[in-house]
Write a protein that holds these residues in place. Structure first.
Motif, PDB file in Angstrom:
ATOM      1  N   ARG A   1      26.106   6.024   9.741  1.00  0.00           N
ATOM      2  CA  ARG A   1      26.325   7.168   8.858  1.00  0.00           C
ATOM      3  C   ARG A   1      25.979   8.447   9.617  1.00  0.00           C
ATOM      4  NH1 ARG A   1      26.098   6.257   3.290  1.00  0.00           N
ATOM      5  NH2 ARG A   1      25.348   8.389   3.043  1.00  0.00           N
ATOM      6  N   ASP A   2      26.400   9.570   9.053  1.00  0.00           N
ATOM      7  CA  ASP A   2      25.941  10.801   9.707  1.00  0.00           C
ATOM      8  C   ASP A   2      24.697  11.361   9.018  1.00  0.00           C
ATOM      9  OD1 ASP A   2      27.168  11.718   7.482  1.00  0.00           O
ATOM     10  OD2 ASP A   2      28.906  12.601   8.520  1.00  0.00           O
ATOM     11  N   ASP A   3      24.056  10.543   8.232  1.00  0.00           N
ATOM     12  CA  ASP A   3      22.762  10.947   7.678  1.00  0.00           C
ATOM     13  C   ASP A   3      21.789   9.771   7.787  1.00  0.00           C
ATOM     14  OD1 ASP A   3      23.213   9.141   5.617  1.00  0.00           O
ATOM     15  OD2 ASP A   3      23.925  10.659   4.215  1.00  0.00           O
ATOM     16  N   ASN A   4      20.596   9.948   7.213  1.00  0.00           N
ATOM     17  CA  ASN A   4      19.556   8.919   7.356  1.00  0.00           C
ATOM     18  C   ASN A   4      19.311   8.144   6.067  1.00  0.00           C
ATOM     19  OD1 ASN A   4      18.855   9.147  10.075  1.00  0.00           O
ATOM     20  ND2 ASN A   4      17.804  11.097   9.615  1.00  0.00           N
ATOM     21  N   ALA A   5      20.341   7.980   5.274  1.00  0.00           N
ATOM     22  CA  ALA A   5      20.166   7.289   3.993  1.00  0.00           C
ATOM     23  C   ALA A   5      19.662   5.861   4.228  1.00  0.00           C
ATOM     24  CB  ALA A   5      21.487   7.252   3.239  1.00  0.00           C
ATOM     25  N   TYR A   6      18.755   5.445   3.345  1.00  0.00           N
ATOM     26  CA  TYR A   6      18.254   4.068   3.420  1.00  0.00           C
ATOM     27  C   TYR A   6      19.171   3.102   2.662  1.00  0.00           C
ATOM     28  CZ  TYR A   6      13.765   5.440   5.404  1.00  0.00           C
ATOM     29  OH  TYR A   6      12.778   5.898   6.240  1.00  0.00           O
ATOM     30  N   PHE A   7      19.811   3.602   1.635  1.00  0.00           N
ATOM     31  CA  PHE A   7      20.623   2.723   0.784  1.00  0.00           C
ATOM     32  C   PHE A   7      22.077   3.206   0.725  1.00  0.00           C
ATOM     33  CE2 PHE A   7      16.222   2.435  -0.750  1.00  0.00           C
ATOM     34  CZ  PHE A   7      16.003   1.072  -0.612  1.00  0.00           C
ATOM     35  N   GLY A   8      22.541   3.707   1.863  1.00  0.00           N
ATOM     36  CA  GLY A   8      23.888   4.284   1.914  1.00  0.00           C
ATOM     37  C   GLY A   8      24.975   3.257   2.219  1.00  0.00           C
ATOM     38  N   TYR A   9      24.850   2.094   1.654  1.00  0.00           N
ATOM     39  CA  TYR A   9      25.833   1.026   1.825  1.00  0.00           C
ATOM     40  C   TYR A   9      26.039   0.443   0.437  1.00  0.00           C
ATOM     41  CZ  TYR A   9      21.824  -1.731   0.967  1.00  0.00           C
ATOM     42  OH  TYR A   9      20.737  -2.236   0.326  1.00  0.00           O
ATOM     43  N   VAL A  10      26.877  -0.572   0.328  1.00  0.00           N
ATOM     44  CA  VAL A  10      27.133  -1.111  -1.019  1.00  0.00           C
ATOM     45  C   VAL A  10      26.512  -2.512  -1.156  1.00  0.00           C
ATOM     46  CG1 VAL A  10      28.897  -1.513  -2.767  1.00  0.00           C
ATOM     47  CG2 VAL A  10      29.149   0.372  -1.187  1.00  0.00           C
ATOM     48  N   VAL A  11      27.300  -3.555  -1.064  1.00  0.00           N
ATOM     49  CA  VAL A  11      26.708  -4.893  -1.054  1.00  0.00           C
ATOM     50  C   VAL A  11      27.277  -5.662   0.137  1.00  0.00           C
ATOM     51  CG1 VAL A  11      26.149  -5.158  -3.510  1.00  0.00           C
ATOM     52  CG2 VAL A  11      28.443  -5.756  -2.692  1.00  0.00           C
TER      53      VAL A  11
ATOM     54  N   GLU B   1      19.922  15.512   0.688  1.00  0.00           N
ATOM     55  CA  GLU B   1      20.785  16.653   1.009  1.00  0.00           C
ATOM     56  C   GLU B   1      19.979  17.688   1.781  1.00  0.00           C
ATOM     57  OE1 GLU B   1      22.211  17.896  -2.932  1.00  0.00           O
ATOM     58  OE2 GLU B   1      20.557  19.328  -2.910  1.00  0.00           O
ATOM     59  N   ASN B   2      20.635  18.244   2.780  1.00  0.00           N
ATOM     60  CA  ASN B   2      19.976  19.168   3.691  1.00  0.00           C
ATOM     61  C   ASN B   2      18.653  18.583   4.187  1.00  0.00           C
ATOM     62  OD1 ASN B   2      22.170  20.844   3.173  1.00  0.00           O
ATOM     63  ND2 ASN B   2      21.127  21.738   1.398  1.00  0.00           N
ATOM     64  N   ASN B   3      17.540  19.240   3.873  1.00  0.00           N
ATOM     65  CA  ASN B   3      16.281  18.701   4.367  1.00  0.00           C
ATOM     66  C   ASN B   3      15.531  17.877   3.331  1.00  0.00           C
ATOM     67  OD1 ASN B   3      16.588  19.722   6.945  1.00  0.00           O
ATOM     68  ND2 ASN B   3      15.898  21.767   6.248  1.00  0.00           N
ATOM     69  N   ILE B   4      16.200  17.661   2.208  1.00  0.00           N
ATOM     70  CA  ILE B   4      15.519  16.920   1.143  1.00  0.00           C
ATOM     71  C   ILE B   4      15.885  15.441   1.248  1.00  0.00           C
ATOM     72  CG2 ILE B   4      15.269  16.677  -1.363  1.00  0.00           C
ATOM     73  CD1 ILE B   4      16.390  19.591  -1.517  1.00  0.00           C
ATOM     74  N   HIS B   5      14.896  14.583   1.257  1.00  0.00           N
ATOM     75  CA  HIS B   5      15.152  13.152   1.229  1.00  0.00           C
ATOM     76  C   HIS B   5      14.101  12.498   0.340  1.00  0.00           C
ATOM     77  CE1 HIS B   5      16.327   9.282   3.676  1.00  0.00           C
ATOM     78  NE2 HIS B   5      16.590   9.190   2.391  1.00  0.00           N
ATOM     79  N   HIS B   6      14.468  12.232  -0.883  1.00  0.00           N
ATOM     80  CA  HIS B   6      13.511  11.548  -1.753  1.00  0.00           C
ATOM     81  C   HIS B   6      14.238  10.660  -2.746  1.00  0.00           C
ATOM     82  CE1 HIS B   6      13.442  15.697  -3.946  1.00  0.00           C
ATOM     83  NE2 HIS B   6      14.561  15.056  -4.171  1.00  0.00           N
ATOM     84  N   PHE B   7      13.442   9.989  -3.553  1.00  0.00           N
ATOM     85  CA  PHE B   7      14.000   9.014  -4.493  1.00  0.00           C
ATOM     86  C   PHE B   7      13.526   9.327  -5.899  1.00  0.00           C
ATOM     87  CE2 PHE B   7      13.402   7.137  -0.375  1.00  0.00           C
ATOM     88  CZ  PHE B   7      14.614   6.503  -0.127  1.00  0.00           C
ATOM     89  N   LEU B   8      14.480   9.383  -6.792  1.00  0.00           N
ATOM     90  CA  LEU B   8      14.131   9.500  -8.201  1.00  0.00           C
ATOM     91  C   LEU B   8      13.789   8.089  -8.667  1.00  0.00           C
ATOM     92  CD1 LEU B   8      14.301  11.716 -10.526  1.00  0.00           C
ATOM     93  CD2 LEU B   8      16.345  10.459 -11.234  1.00  0.00           C
ATOM     94  N   VAL B   9      12.633   7.938  -9.264  1.00  0.00           N
ATOM     95  CA  VAL B   9      12.178   6.597  -9.642  1.00  0.00           C
ATOM     96  C   VAL B   9      11.889   6.538 -11.131  1.00  0.00           C
ATOM     97  CG1 VAL B   9      10.598   4.713  -9.048  1.00  0.00           C
ATOM     98  CG2 VAL B   9      10.920   6.600  -7.446  1.00  0.00           C
TER      99      VAL B   9
END
Lengths: 381, 258
Positions: free
Chosen positions: A65-75, A188-196
């Motif tokens: 990916r062009d970002d650092n997502a941890y869950f940026g895939y599907v199954v 997004e941008n410099n924000i990387h967090h998880f709504l829980v």
């Protein structure tokens, strides 16, 4: 049951550590053999950060990916059923000594799993297997124990693959219930967090130990937007209205012959399906014959042995086996277990070696119109 | 349990590389247990001692390629209560069945200085083409654990667990990622009889079909897909023309690309 909160990526790492401290074996997505599979997670570093998957019928590739997502895939190729309903399991043993036979039951499985990254379609699949293994008159105690011990941390999908069709199956992309915690990744941008959000007392308790921050209205709307995006991206769909009648009225439709020409009867679709639950038993002995074991292993309605009765297989043609699988999954499952057996995850589409697409097969029968004809001559197929 | 008599087991070699019968010696941990329960009556690879027939079980390795072997297999059958063929040569004709697609005389003339000394058949054929076979164990070579399983099942009067389904099922039981779908590697797994424990895909290679066709193999659909994915006829012909080239489904498929 509670207000959504925020954790950052450090919090996600702490969550994994916390679960391990509480005695859970944490299972989740990780990159192996050019796919995102489910395996034991030692730490946040095992997650497929920065990876995504590209899927089509009979096609799967992982991509950066062009970002650092941890869950940026599907199954991926695995589903959680491999933990709850393992591929192979010993049911009991027997010892023979001095003419006496002792049956030794298997001790109950006590692994406590924490599943991290369970998607909405997968939550539905677990609920469906609960119906099969726990809710019916014959309870599978091994499954029940694993299930009761399992903690589920769901992740809302913020993107979908071209093989996904959960929207049409009403099984996603947003996790509605059946989890202890649910995360939505916001990046997004410099924000990387998880709504829980917690979905159970156990989840609430975990959250309390994580020191989360309160979520703002804007965080909630960003998460919602992500989930909405996953739904919008979904290009595949399955017709569900009247599907039972459609399939039952078309048991002799020529499309079954066409799909049988392509179908390899290799059973990949049933193996990757998160709801397919069939198994067989194999008896083994040691050479002396004094020690015997009975093992359960996953089976598939695509094998000849599956329908073997005295004298031969009931479903010897590939046509009859494909039809059995699809009509059970989409139609008779409804009568048997109260819901469709399909959750729209798309695994059977992606992992079919020749790209057979269940949604396309249904559409073909639907578009060609009902063609009721006389039932086939039993044994000939 | 009551003392059971030790069945007399003979191992026979026909046209083959010996790899399958060596699997029996390769059993290591299980070999002693097996040797305790059976009487090895004829097994030249292991012992010069030969006990005369009849035999309770004959394990037959290799295919029939000479007039002499064509006679010999009749003798083996007559002296055996149960005849089990082991390996791709015995069950499908083996790699040497590649001769069946050509004129064997051309090979003989090319290879041998004095072709007149060579007395061979036009075709390499499986044992079942000549005599009744009670059980076939697949593989090139066979899986030694499957061989132990077959002997074990015979000793304990039960059905051997050697299912005829696709190699894919074993891949999935192992949790392997499909090399064809995830990497685009051509793989014969979907049409190949299981038994090896999905050895090649476990090491990220496509299946070579060493165990021959599975039950109801759809080779045509698989090769159509592989051709759409870039394979040419020559590659498809070669893919199906391996150790099990003469098994009917693989033979027909390879011929359709020839």
């Amino acid at each position: 049951m509670n207000a959504p909160v925020l954790i950052d990526t450090i919090g996600l790492g702490q969550l994994i550590k916390l679960l391990q401290k509480k005695g859970y074996q944490v299972m989740g997505p990780t990159v192996r053999d050019e796919a995102i599979v489910y395996d034991t997670l030692d730490s946040i570093n095992d997650l497929p950060q920065g990876w995504t998957d590209e899927q089509e019928a009979g096609h799967y590739r992982i991509k950066k990916r062009d970002d650092n997502a941890y869950f940026g895939y599907v199954v991926g190729p695995h589903s959680w059923k491999k933990y709850l309903h393992p591929p192979r399991r010993r049911l009991w043993r027997a010892e023979q000594k001095d003419g006496e036979v002792d049956i030794i039951p298997e001790s109950a499985e006590s692994t406590r799993f924490a599943f991290l990254g369970v998607r909405s379609c997968e939550l539905h699949a677990i609920t469906i297997q609960d119906e099969v293994f726990i809710k019916g008159p014959h309870v599978d105690n091994d499954y029940r124990l694993r299930r009761e011990n399992a903690l589920i941390i769901a992740v809302n999908c913020t993107q979908s693959a071209p093989t996904c069709f959960c929207v049409s199956m009403n099984t996603g992309p947003k996790a509605e219930s059946g989890y202890d915690l649910v995360l939505t990744e916001i990046l997004e941008n410099n924000i990387h967090h998880f709504l829980v959000q917690a979905g159970s007392e156990k989840g609430l308790e975990l959250l309390g130990e994580l020191d989360p921050r309160p979520a703002k209205e804007s965080d909630i709307s960003k998460a919602e937007k992500g989930i909405e995006q996953a739904a919008q991206q979904m290009s595949r769909s399955m017709k569900t209205d009247g599907i039972k009648e459609l399939l039952f009225e078309n048991l002799e439709h020529p499309r079954w012959d066409e799909v049988a020409e392509r179908c390899l009867s290799c059973a990949n679709c049933t193996m990757v399906c998160p709801t397919c639950f069939c198994s067989t038993v194999e008896d083994v002995t040691d050479i002396t014959g004094d020690h015997a074991e009975r093992w359960q292993r996953w089976d598939s309605c695509f094998t000849m042995d599956f329908s073997y009765l005295h004298g031969g297989s009931v479903r010897s043609s590939t046509k009859s086996r494909y039809r059995q699988w699809m009509t059970h999954k989409l139609a008779s499952w409804i009568d048997q277990f109260g819901s469709s057996g399909c959750v729209g995850c798309g695994r059977c589409v992606t992992w079919c070696p020749v790209g057979i697409d269940i949604t396309e097969e249904v559409r073909a029968i639907e578009n060609a119109g009902s063609k009721t004809s006389t039932p086939s001559q039993g044994g000939k197929e | 349990m009551a003392e059971r008599s030790k069945p007399k087991v003979a191992v026979w070699k026909f046209a083959s590389c010996d790899g399958c019968q060596l699997s029996l010696l390769d059993c290591e941990d299980e070999l002693l247990a097996v040797a305790e329960e059976i009487q090895i009556a004829n097994f030249p690879e292991a012992s010069r001692e030969v006990i005369e027939g009849p035999y309770d079980v004959s394990l037959v390795e290799g295919s029939v390629t000479t007039p002499h072997d064509r006679e010999r297999i009749q003798m083996v059958r007559k002296s055996s209560k149960v005849l089990i063929t082991i390996g791709a040569c015995a069950t499908a004709g083996g790699i040497q069945a590649l001769r069946n697609f050509k004129d064997v005389k051309d090979f003989i003339n090319t290879v041998y200085a004095n072709p007149e000394f060579i007395d061979t058949l036009d075709q390499s054929t499986p044992i079942a083409d000549h005599v009744k076979v009670d059980f076939e164990l697949r593989g090139c070579p066979i899986n030694k654990m499957q061989l132990v399983e077959v002997i074990n099942a015979f000793l304990n009067s039960r059905k051997p667990n050697t299912p005829p389904h696709s190699t894919c099922i074993d891949c999935k039981l192992e949790g392997n990622v499909c090399v064809m779908v995830a990497q685009g590697t051509p793989c014969l797994g979907p049409v190949t009889h299981t038994g090896c424990g999905a050895l090649c895909p476990t090491y990220n290679r496509g299946c070579y079909g060493c165990f021959g066709p599975k039950e109801t193999p759809n080779t045509n659909s698989l090769s159509s897909w592989l051709k759409q994915s870039g394979a040419n006829d020559d590659q498809m012909m070669r893919a199906f023309r391996g150790f099990n080239a003469w098994s009917e489904p693989f033979r027909k498929e390879s011929e359709s690309h020839d």
